[in-house]
Design an enzyme around this catalytic site. Structure first.
Site, short mmCIF file in Angstrom:
data_model
loop_
_atom_site.label_atom_id
_atom_site.label_comp_id
_atom_site.label_asym_id
_atom_site.label_seq_id
_atom_site.Cartn_x
_atom_site.Cartn_y
_atom_site.Cartn_z
CE LYS A 68 -2.52 -0.93 3.63
NZ LYS A 68 -2.40 -2.47 3.76
CB THR A 69 3.52 2.29 2.14
OG1 THR A 69 2.53 2.19 3.44
CG2 THR A 69 4.43 3.93 2.29
CD GLU A 111 -0.24 3.46 3.09
OE1 GLU A 111 -0.41 2.50 3.29
OE2 GLU A 111 0.64 4.35 2.69
#
Length: 459
Positions: free
Chosen positions: A122-123, A166
């Protein structure tokens, strides 16, 4: 549920304002004219940054920190009902929202809210998307789960209709969101202190995808097993990507440079083809990049702009982050704390210049260590040498009878040598004595294992 009104800014109090996500949301609201205050356990660079912008921060969470002047209290899932400030909010009848509920309401203030979800990546993917939008001069508002140096932190306040964040599945947080575009990078077992099993997790992601409106879009990794279960009943537009030529986007002609960074031809269902090169290593980042490319195409960003942005993307803090060289060996730090992430990182390391790969792993939570004990052992065995630190308990109190020695024994059952030391200082002394010129040392985990590399660089 309390509804905030961006046309009528109020006084919002954050319990745990020093967290990377909470501090970011506070900063965005501050820029919108809201009065912000909050508390945390101890000063940090994030609380200092907020104080410099006029935010009142209390250190230590006490009932007297709150007063009737506060209009709304925001807290994370880590804040228990008996927290003194939550108790005070109840006593004063101050409305309260979870962090996820607040973030969901903030998304409604933008025409194009984009939520990037998945068990892993995600990051990195949010950061890749951020770089693309910045290079395209879109002027987005960004909320990233890690420090991204080009924006000087994890938050950027823009003035356009685009909001990128996110979307974490833990405690079903992302089910409080209101995305127009959603991304699902992958779905695997994790957070089994909350979810019952993989079926429960898949159901949660299906519910997340179902949040998308009929004029919205889901970008989905088609390599997810039986992904049709996730998309069943959706009315939104669906874009798939992955390794198969049956999907809308897939790579071919993958090559790696001397640092393990890939280049690939991106194939599209409509026949259009472009070449992309990355400045971050590993096959897993090819698929993170393709998700970002599909999103950029959807937003009408020129492929050449996307290609240049991805080439310039140099990674996020704690994602295969180069730290420096000590006694001739290279130190890399990585946030990997799930077997799949460890595997991806150690496979990426194989293409990185090195003699011997050392992995110093700090397991994260007893629940995760117990649930994936054999998988952790198998993944870590991809390193030439393994060193274990004690388990980082995080929010957990019960050790479930699990320790790093348990994991050490599991690794040794696979015929792989493994070292364990109960303190960081012992680990550092051992590494200085045994790592040699040309070796690659990766400190790995979601806790504070990064301190080991930082300490070595100071010696």
């Amino acid at each position: 549920m309390y509804q905030i009104n961006f046309q009528n800014p109020i006084h919002i109090y954050f319990i745990g304002i020093g967290g990377i996500s909470m501090s970011g949301l506070a900063e965005i609201l501050l820029s919108e004219g809201f009065r912000i205050s909050g508390s945390d356990r101890a000063p940090s660079s994030l609380t200092q940054m907020l104080e410099e912008q006029g935010v009142t921060v209390y250190y230590g969470q006490r009932e007297e920190n709150l007063s009737e002047a506060v209009d709304l209290v925001v807290y994370t899932s880590a804040i228990r009902p008996d927290n003194p400030e939550r108790v005070a909010a109840d006593r004063l009848q101050i409305p309260a929202l979870t962090r996820a509920q607040l973030l969901g309401q903030m998304m409604r203030n933008y025409k194009v809210p984009i939520a990037i979800s998945g068990t892993h990546g995600k990051t990195t993917t949010t950061s890749m998307v951020s770089q693309i939008l910045l290079d395209a001069d879109v002027d987005p508002t960004l909320s990233i789960g890690g420090i991204y140096k080009p924006i000087g932190g994890n938050i950027r306040v823009g003035s356009s209709e685009y909001f990128v964040t996110e979307a974490c599945e833990y405690t079903n947080s992302f089910l409080s969101f209101f995305p127009k575009i959603g991304v699902i990078l992958n779905i695997e077992e994790d957070h089994l202190d909350f979810f019952q099993d993989i079926h429960d997790i898949r159901n949660s992601f299906h519910r997340f995808a179902s949040l998308l409106p009929s004029d919205g879009t889901l970008i989905l990794n088609g390599d997810i097993e039986n992904y049709e279960e996730i998309t069943a009943g959706l009315t939104c537009h669906i874009i798939t990507y992955g390794s198969s030529s049956a999907l809308d986007y897939y790579p071919s002609n993958i090559t790696y440079d001397e640092a393990g960074c890939p280049s690939f031809h991106l194939m599209r269902r409509d026949g259009k083809e472009d070449v992309f090169s990355l400045h971050v290593p590993g096959e897993h980042n090819i698929y993170n990049a393709i998700a970002a490319i599909a999103l950029a195409d959807l937003l009408g960003i020129a492929p050449e702009t996307t290609a240049q942005a991805l080439l310039s993307y140099g990674g996020t803090d704690r994602r295969f982050e180069y730290k420096g060289i000590v006694n001739g060996f290279t130190i890399i730090d990585d946030y990997a704390h799930h077997p799949t992430e460890i595997t991806a990182t150690l496979l990426a390391a194989r293409n990185y210049p090195h003699r011997t790969t050392w992995c110093v792993f700090q397991p994260h939570t007893y629940t995760r260590t117990k649930a994936f004990l054999h998988d952790f052992a198998k993944a870590l065995s991809l390193a030439d040498e393994i060193v274990l630190a004690d388990i980082y308990a995080a929010r957990e109190k019960d050790d479930l009878g699990i320790s790093s020695r348990t994991l050490q024994e599991e690794i040794e059952k696979l015929g792989h040598r493994c070292h364990y030391f109960p303190s960081f200082s012992e680990i550092e002394d051992f590494l200085l004595e045994n790592c040699t010129k040309g070796d690659l040392l990766i400190t790995m985990g979601a806790g504070d294992v990064v301190k080991i590399g930082n300490d070595l660089l100071q010696k």
